[in-house]
Design a protein around this motif. Structure first.
Motif, PDB file in Angstrom:
ATOM      1  N   TRP A 135       0.850  -1.187   0.000  1.00 46.43           N
ATOM      2  CA  TRP A 135       0.000   0.000   0.000  1.00 46.43           C
ATOM      3  C   TRP A 135       0.886   1.238   0.000  1.00 46.43           C
ATOM      4  CZ3 TRP A 135      -2.679   3.025   4.259  1.00 46.43           C
ATOM      5  CH2 TRP A 135      -3.773   3.766   3.746  1.00 46.43           C
ATOM      6  N   LYS A 136       0.447   2.314   0.587  1.00 41.03           N
ATOM      7  CA  LYS A 136       1.216   3.553   0.598  1.00 41.03           C
ATOM      8  C   LYS A 136       2.392   3.459   1.574  1.00 41.03           C
ATOM      9  CE  LYS A 136      -2.796   6.495  -0.368  1.00 41.03           C
ATOM     10  NZ  LYS A 136      -3.569   7.686   0.089  1.00 41.03           N
ATOM     11  N   HIS A 137       3.432   4.281   1.297  1.00 42.88           N
ATOM     12  CA  HIS A 137       4.586   4.371   2.171  1.00 42.88           C
ATOM     13  C   HIS A 137       5.102   5.805   2.195  1.00 42.88           C
ATOM     14  CE1 HIS A 137       4.895  -0.021   2.029  1.00 42.88           C
ATOM     15  NE2 HIS A 137       4.781   0.079   0.718  1.00 42.88           N
ATOM     16  N   TYR A 138       5.830   6.101   3.250  1.00 44.06           N
ATOM     17  CA  TYR A 138       6.634   7.324   3.274  1.00 44.06           C
ATOM     18  C   TYR A 138       8.092   6.908   3.164  1.00 44.06           C
ATOM     19  CZ  TYR A 138       9.439  11.168   5.061  1.00 44.06           C
ATOM     20  OH  TYR A 138      10.403  12.132   5.211  1.00 44.06           O
ATOM     21  N   ARG A 139       8.851   7.513   2.228  1.00 47.53           N
ATOM     22  CA  ARG A 139      10.287   7.238   2.101  1.00 47.53           C
ATOM     23  C   ARG A 139      11.045   8.511   2.455  1.00 47.53           C
ATOM     24  NH1 ARG A 139      13.718   4.335  -1.521  1.00 47.53           N
ATOM     25  NH2 ARG A 139      12.104   2.738  -1.653  1.00 47.53           N
ATOM     26  N   SER A 140      11.937   8.407   3.414  1.00 45.97           N
ATOM     27  CA  SER A 140      12.708   9.573   3.850  1.00 45.97           C
ATOM     28  C   SER A 140      13.789   9.903   2.823  1.00 45.97           C
ATOM     29  CB  SER A 140      13.360   9.293   5.207  1.00 45.97           C
ATOM     30  OG  SER A 140      14.451   8.404   5.063  1.00 45.97           O
ATOM     31  N   PRO A 141      14.318  11.130   2.870  1.00 46.08           N
ATOM     32  CA  PRO A 141      15.454  11.467   1.993  1.00 46.08           C
ATOM     33  C   PRO A 141      16.700  10.678   2.414  1.00 46.08           C
ATOM     34  CG  PRO A 141      14.419  13.443   2.914  1.00 46.08           C
ATOM     35  CD  PRO A 141      13.870  12.281   3.670  1.00 46.08           C
ATOM     36  N   TRP A 142      17.601  10.471   1.470  1.00 44.84           N
ATOM     37  CA  TRP A 142      18.882   9.864   1.791  1.00 44.84           C
ATOM     38  C   TRP A 142      19.698  10.832   2.643  1.00 44.84           C
ATOM     39  CZ3 TRP A 142      20.067   4.926   1.101  1.00 44.84           C
ATOM     40  CH2 TRP A 142      19.414   4.193   0.107  1.00 44.84           C
ATOM     41  N   GLU A 143      20.384  10.288   3.649  1.00 43.47           N
ATOM     42  CA  GLU A 143      21.272  11.089   4.483  1.00 43.47           C
ATOM     43  C   GLU A 143      22.641  10.433   4.533  1.00 43.47           C
ATOM     44  OE1 GLU A 143      19.741  13.068   8.079  1.00 43.47           O
ATOM     45  OE2 GLU A 143      17.968  11.811   7.800  1.00 43.47           O
ATOM     46  N   LEU A 144      23.671  11.232   4.310  1.00 42.79           N
ATOM     47  CA  LEU A 144      25.039  10.732   4.306  1.00 42.79           C
ATOM     48  C   LEU A 144      25.486  10.455   5.739  1.00 42.79           C
ATOM     49  CD1 LEU A 144      27.222  10.257   2.091  1.00 42.79           C
ATOM     50  CD2 LEU A 144      28.144  12.506   2.710  1.00 42.79           C
ATOM     51  N   LEU A 145      26.100   9.297   5.965  1.00 43.64           N
ATOM     52  CA  LEU A 145      26.634   8.964   7.282  1.00 43.64           C
ATOM     53  C   LEU A 145      28.091   9.402   7.353  1.00 43.64           C
ATOM     54  CD1 LEU A 145      25.255   5.329   7.833  1.00 43.64           C
ATOM     55  CD2 LEU A 145      24.211   7.511   8.469  1.00 43.64           C
ATOM     56  N   ASN A 146      28.430  10.092   8.418  1.00 45.61           N
ATOM     57  CA  ASN A 146      29.811  10.522   8.611  1.00 45.61           C
ATOM     58  C   ASN A 146      30.609   9.400   9.259  1.00 45.61           C
ATOM     59  OD1 ASN A 146      29.334  13.185   7.642  1.00 45.61           O
ATOM     60  ND2 ASN A 146      28.444  13.716   9.626  1.00 45.61           N
ATOM     61  N   ALA A 147      31.837   9.209   8.798  1.00 42.81           N
ATOM     62  CA  ALA A 147      32.702   8.178   9.364  1.00 42.81           C
ATOM     63  C   ALA A 147      33.106   8.565  10.780  1.00 42.81           C
ATOM     64  CB  ALA A 147      33.927   7.974   8.484  1.00 42.81           C
ATOM     65  N   GLU A 148      32.834   7.688  11.742  1.00 39.94           N
ATOM     66  CA  GLU A 148      33.252   7.924  13.122  1.00 39.94           C
ATOM     67  C   GLU A 148      34.740   7.653  13.290  1.00 39.94           C
ATOM     68  OE1 GLU A 148      31.260   9.110  15.525  1.00 39.94           O
ATOM     69  OE2 GLU A 148      29.680   9.273  14.013  1.00 39.94           O
ATOM     70  N   ALA A 149      35.253   6.701  12.524  1.00 39.25           N
ATOM     71  CA  ALA A 149      36.670   6.357  12.500  1.00 39.25           C
ATOM     72  C   ALA A 149      36.895   5.677  11.156  1.00 39.25           C
ATOM     73  CB  ALA A 149      37.025   5.439  13.663  1.00 39.25           C
TER      74      ALA A 149
END
Length: 235
Positions: A135-149
């Motif tokens: 059925w219907k969905h909400y898809r969030s925008p892509w977000e870049l993950l920052n490297a912790e190490a």
């Protein structure tokens, strides 16, 4: 006296140098890359594209070419994966009552450079622990993950408000969809509702997406892998 102390200290330190400490079991993603190069016999291999999926304890390792992912509490979805025809899209099932949010994601690359990791999520309507995936969905925008190490990323956490986002809809649309595609039991649960969402219908995250992008050193070859992780609402 100083010489004796120095010799004693040296003898104490030598075993530690000869036997490196093993990673703590509480953080299984911190596993030496050499262990991934020779995966256990239970691994799945498709020779034509060198995709491996290896599960060890609570951690799953995904190898493609000379690059690796590792995540906890996910298992490959054998019904949907086709490493031969679709090696760039991998499907996983998240263990019940677990989440990828806040998890450490280990990404090991050999000949790759300029690697970027992104994350997004999808919500669905849930009726008594059954997500309406068609059925219907909400898809969030892509977000870049920052490297912790080096090689380590922390999967993004979402607020309660983010997890309940959904396209504007009317309860009659849901009732019509369930009448045509659901079960009589599901329809009985929604037939008398006068608003959406309302118990027993709720909105929740039903899928997570993780994308890895990069380039191979000294070539024009691109790395573009997508992990689709289905949330389990029942044990």
């Amino acid at each position: 006296m100083k010489t004796s102390f120095f010799l004693a200290a040296t003898l104490v330190l030598l075993p530690a140098c000869q036997h490196p400490a093993k990673p703590e079991k509480a953080r299984p993603v911190q596993i030496d890359t050499m262990q991934l190069i020779a995966p256990p016999a239970t691994s799945v291999k498709v020779a034509s594209n060198e995709v491996y999926v290896v599960s060890r304890d609570s951690t799953t390792y995904i190898r493609f070419s000379d690059s690796y992912f590792s995540l906890d509490w996910v298992k490959p979805d054998a019904r949907r994966n086709d490493f031969e025809l679709h090696p760039d899209t991998l499907f996983f099932l998240l263990d019940h009552l677990h989440s990828i949010e806040g998890q450490m994601l280990a990404v090991t690359t050999g000949e790759a450079e300029k690697v970027k990791v992104s994350q997004c999520y999808e919500t669905s309507a849930i009726i008594e622990q059954e997500p309406l995936l068609n059925w219907k969905h909400y898809r969030s925008p892509w977000e870049l993950l920052n490297a912790e190490a080096s090689n380590f990323f922390i999967c993004k956490k979402y607020s309660a408000a983010e997890k309940t986002r959904f396209p504007p809809t009317d309860i009659s649309h849901l009732q019509q969809h369930i009448k045509q595609n659901g079960t009589p039991t599901q329809y009985a649960l929604v037939a008398q509702l006068d608003k959406f969402p309302a118990p027993p219908v709720r909105i929740a995250v039903s899928r997570y997406y993780i994308r890895l992008e990069g380039l191979t050193k000294n070539t024009a070859n691109k790395i573009n892998k997508l992990l689709i992780i289905e949330v389990a609402f029942k044990g």
